[in-house]
Design an enzyme around this catalytic site. Structure first.
Site, PDB file in Angstrom:
ATOM      1  CG  ASP A 165      -1.914  -1.049   1.282  1.00  0.00           C
ATOM      2  OD1 ASP A 165      -2.140  -1.636   0.211  1.00  0.00           O
ATOM      3  OD2 ASP A 165      -2.470  -1.343   2.348  1.00  0.00           O
ATOM      4  CD  GLN A 299      -4.614  -4.504  -6.089  1.00  0.00           C
ATOM      5  OE1 GLN A 299      -4.319  -3.381  -5.775  1.00  0.00           O
ATOM      6  NE2 GLN A 299      -5.786  -5.024  -5.781  1.00  0.00           N
ATOM      7  CG  ASN A 531      23.813   8.144 -21.569  1.00  0.00           C
ATOM      8  OD1 ASN A 531      22.629   8.436 -21.685  1.00  0.00           O
ATOM      9  ND2 ASN A 531      24.608   8.007 -22.607  1.00  0.00           N
ATOM     10  CG  HIS A 660      17.871  -2.407 -31.018  1.00  0.00           C
ATOM     11  ND1 HIS A 660      19.078  -2.932 -31.413  1.00  0.00           N
ATOM     12  CD2 HIS A 660      17.984  -1.064 -31.132  1.00  0.00           C
ATOM     13  CE1 HIS A 660      19.879  -1.950 -31.781  1.00  0.00           C
ATOM     14  NE2 HIS A 660      19.246  -0.803 -31.615  1.00  0.00           N
TER      15      HIS A 660
END
Length: 779
Positions: A165, A299, A531, A660
């Site tokens: 929470d 959750q 960076n 990628h």
């Protein structure tokens, strides 16, 4: 300094630490348990697991078992808590605490690390304050000897807050919160597609009985139409307002509405507002097809996110240090996070403020409750209110024109930053333009006006919808200046990586020749490499980190099945070792090779020998990360060949270049939220700067502070002139000269069982929560 270096390795000799998880489980607890065990063993202490929380402490016996280095292997990526947790009635009674004290004294344990929510931590503090009385009772009844009582004369306690929470005051993020947000956002994204297909309204109920953090951040991260949280009940005429808002959104062309409700949502009079109430209201007044989804215990489940693993690991290390440095006079403390700094706070101060929030809400002092929640919560609330509740003005009189663009490589979260910049700009009455394909598009005139719905639904989309290029502006100043005049651009928001920053520097230089370039600009760092000088974090890095982490988990699983296998994984990041280091921490790597921490063939040899030793234990697998440009000669192939040769007959090696995929994927909750707040902050700054620079009917800004990078620095968001950041930049390698995360590298090595020296001078000192509150900038 050397004295401090060697101190850490012997700090725990002759001491014993017990670690327990209590209350509701939270993802990332295992990372904390693993760090406590391994760092405890590293300092020479004995470490014990307490199974089943306080119940195990009271029952003793097999519930309290000594931990070994290997017993916490493969724990990092598991959700929940491996050592079990239980709600415990016995510990609430003195009789139960007496039995718990007896179990600890008999094993010589005087240090307790408790991972749980505020209830668990309050219990620990009570236990500590009664300790000497409990010991004298045990001695009187003959259960322990005088010698045992003297040996265990005081109990040290350190708390780590594990709660999805994020309801604990004094810490920016509790362990488990980020992972819970991941679960919620996965579901929201899934629901969005079905809602759009059917033009539905969805009411989503998320956890948070007394705290609306999850609901609030979720609504920011998915661009919800409305959020109900316990800290800020809606006005009395909220039904009218909500229905008007939903129909406005539909009229603008949106096919769905999303309403987020915290389970503890109430109105101004303290009466609960339930998801069903909201559904019935929408159906009755608007006739929309409305569905309710209660997320529930989903959750709490699933794999911990990279953030929670790193948070758990860092907090675990800090907890061991706090315990072993503790004296009878140091108060029980909580190790927590402020910005990206670890801090120690007195446990009872935090518990008190947390209780004050609940009391303020019970007494309907909602403004105070909001303030006590802290700056991060307040900020989220302010940005949410702006984006969701303020209507753009009809007329554009006195408005200014601001252009938004993406520069560099795509990064998840760029679109969220564009959306919030455009919408906040429109709310302020500006004319907003978007530029396609970076500086190249600015030179070619690929510029169009963006209205409110132009950026609708952009928050959760990965990549760059505007298109992004690495081209720098210098070559095209002539055309860029012409387009700035043609489109009457009076301010520029540049969202991107290192090129966005160097492009900013070039614009500064170009101001001498071209008056048109004398307009305010701000750079929002967005790159997976993290960076950009001037910021500890950049948008997109968290998403890339989670992608690497998920891949490493799968690879480790494959290696665990094959046995005796070492994987060498190459990550992106240019010369910046952020991704390799942080992913190494989050995935439990044996080594991470980076450019900033130079290594020699001897280091590679030591690592191979280390893995040879590891294969003799029960953990027969290895994971090594290598940043793509860490060394031009020790390439991934070289390291793979070296490991293959040296490991012959002991282990085999495999290599993986992730490539990628690290730039793709839908943005994580952290990146969505961070990008949204950065966009809003940048736009507020921009409006102020344009007004400042407005003279005789035109904008003229040529001071250094009219071209800035907006960055997260320690505990605040700050604007820094690009020219001032020049000194702090290594342009050849495209990295900042100083990087905060380098000090986390020793933790990575210790958790991988290297006998290195840990510099304890960097550790957190005790702070006070009240002072903390006042002296902080608003992030």
């Amino acid at each position: 300094m050397t004295h401090e270096h060697h101190a850490a390795k012997t700090l725990g000799i002759g001491k014993a630490i017990a670690v327990l998880t209590s209350g509701g489980d939270a993802q990332g607890m295992n990372a904390a348990v693993r760090a406590v065990v391994r760092v405890g063993i590293y300092t020479g202490a004995r470490v014990f697991f307490v199974h089943e929380g306080y119940q195990g402490l009271v029952d003793g016996g097999d519930n309290i078992r000594e931990a070994t280095w290997e017993s916490v292997s493969m724990m990092l990526q598991l959700g929940g808590t491996v050592i079990g947790s239980a709600r415990c009635k016995d510990f609430r009674e003195r009789e139960g605490r007496l039995r718990a004290a007896h179990n600890l004294v008999k094993r010589g344990i005087t240090n307790l690390c408790v991972i749980g929510g505020d209830g668990s931590l309050t219990g620990a503090d009570t236990f500590r304050s009664e300790w000497s009385d409990l010991l004298s009772d045990l001695q009187k009844s003959g259960k322990i000897t005088a010698e045992e009582a003297t040996k265990s004369s005081y109990l040290n306690i350190v708390g780590l807050v594990g709660s999805i929470d994020n309801d604990f005051c004094g810490t920016d993020m509790t362990i488990g919160t980020d992972s819970a947000l991941h679960r919620i956002i996965e579901i929201v994204d899934a629901i969005t597609t079905t809602a759009q297909s059917h033009q539905r309204t969805f009411v989503l109920e998320v956890m948070g009985r007394h705290c609306g953090y999850l609901a609030l951040v979720t609504s920011l991260s998915c661009g919800a139409d409305w959020v109900f949280i316990p800290e800020c009940p809606p006005d009395d005429d909220w039904e009218e307002h909500l229905c008007r808002r939903l129909s406005e959104t539909r009229n603008r062309g949106s096919r769905l509405n999303i309403i987020i409700v915290a389970e503890g949502a109430i109105d101004k009079n303290g009466k609960p507002i339930t998801s069903e109430d909201i559904k019935n209201l929408v159906v009755k007044r608007l006739g929309y097809d409305t569905r309710v989804t209660v997320l529930g215990h989903v959750q709490r489940g699933g794999t911990p996110s990279a953030f929670d693993r790193i948070l758990g690991s860092r907090m675990g290390v800090e907890a061991v240090m706090a315990l072993l440095e503790g004296t009878p006079d140091t108060p029980a403390c909580v190790v927590s996070l402020s910005g990206n700094q670890a801090v120690r706070l007195p446990l009872m101060e935090c518990v008190q403020v947390t209780k004050d929030v609940t009391r303020a809400m019970d007494e309907r002092r909602f403004d105070e409750a909001l303030k006590l929640r802290g700056r991060s919560f307040m900020n989220n609330w302010e940005v949410y209110k702006l984006l969701a509740h303020v209507r753009p003005p009809k007329s554009k009189s006195g408005s200014h024109t601001v252009a938004v663009m993406n520069v560099g490589a795509p990064a998840a979260g760029m679109n969220a930053a564009v959306r919030s910049t455009v919408r906040i700009g429109l709310i302020q009455g500006n004319r907003m333009l978007v530029v396609h394909d970076g500086f190249e598009g600015l030179a070619k005139g690929q510029i169009e006006e963006a209205g409110w719905s132009y950026v609708g639904g952009w928050t959760g989309q990965g990549g760059s919808k505007l298109g992004t290029k690495r081209t720098l502006p210098k070559k095209s100043f002539e055309q860029i200046s012409a387009n700035i005049t043609k489109f009457n651009i009076q301010g520029l928001v540049i969202i991107g990586g290192f090129e966005a920053y160097t492009g900013g520097l070039e614009l500064m230089e170009g101001r001498k020749q071209y008056d048109e370039l004398c307009i305010p600009f701000v750079v929002i760092p967005a790159t997976v490499s993290n960076n950009v000088p001037g910021s500890d974090f950049s948008v997109g890095a968290d998403t890339a980190l989670n992608t690497i982490c998920m891949t490493c988990d799968r690879i480790k699983q494959s290696a665990a099945g094959t046995k005796r296998r070492v994987f060498i994984i190459e990550t992106m990041g240019g010369y910046c070792g952020y991704l390799a280091t942080m992913a190494g921490l989050a995935a439990g790597a044996d080594a991470a090779y980076i450019f900033e921490d130079p290594f020699t063939i001897r280091d590679l040899q030591v690592n191979v020998e280390h893995l040879v030793q590891k294969m003799k234990t029960t953990v027969k697998r290895g994971l090594v990360l290598r940043n793509e440009k860490c060394n031009e000669n020790y390439t991934t192939d070289f390291i793979f060949n070296l490991y293959s040769e040296e490991g012959k007959g002991i282990f085999d090696s495999r290599k993986n270049v992730l490539g990628h995929m690290q730039q793709g994927g839908s943005p994580t909750p952290f990146d969505r939220n961070f990008a949204t707040k950065m966009g809003a902050k940048a736009m507020n700054w921009m409006s102020g700067k344009i007004k400042e620079s407005y003279r005789n009917g035109r904008i003229f800004a040529n001071s250094p502070d009219s071209g800035c990078v907006l960055g997260m620095r320690k505990r605040a968001l700050v604007f820094q002139p690009v020219t001032e950041l020049k000194e702090q930049t290594d342009f050849e390698h495209r990295i900042p000269k100083e990087q905060w995360w380098l000090k986390l590298r020793p933790i990575l090595k210790i958790l991988a069982k290297y006998e290195i020296d840990l510099d304890t001078s960097e550790h957190a000192h005790l702070e006070h929560i009240s002072r903390k509150r006042s002296g902080e900038a608003n992030v």
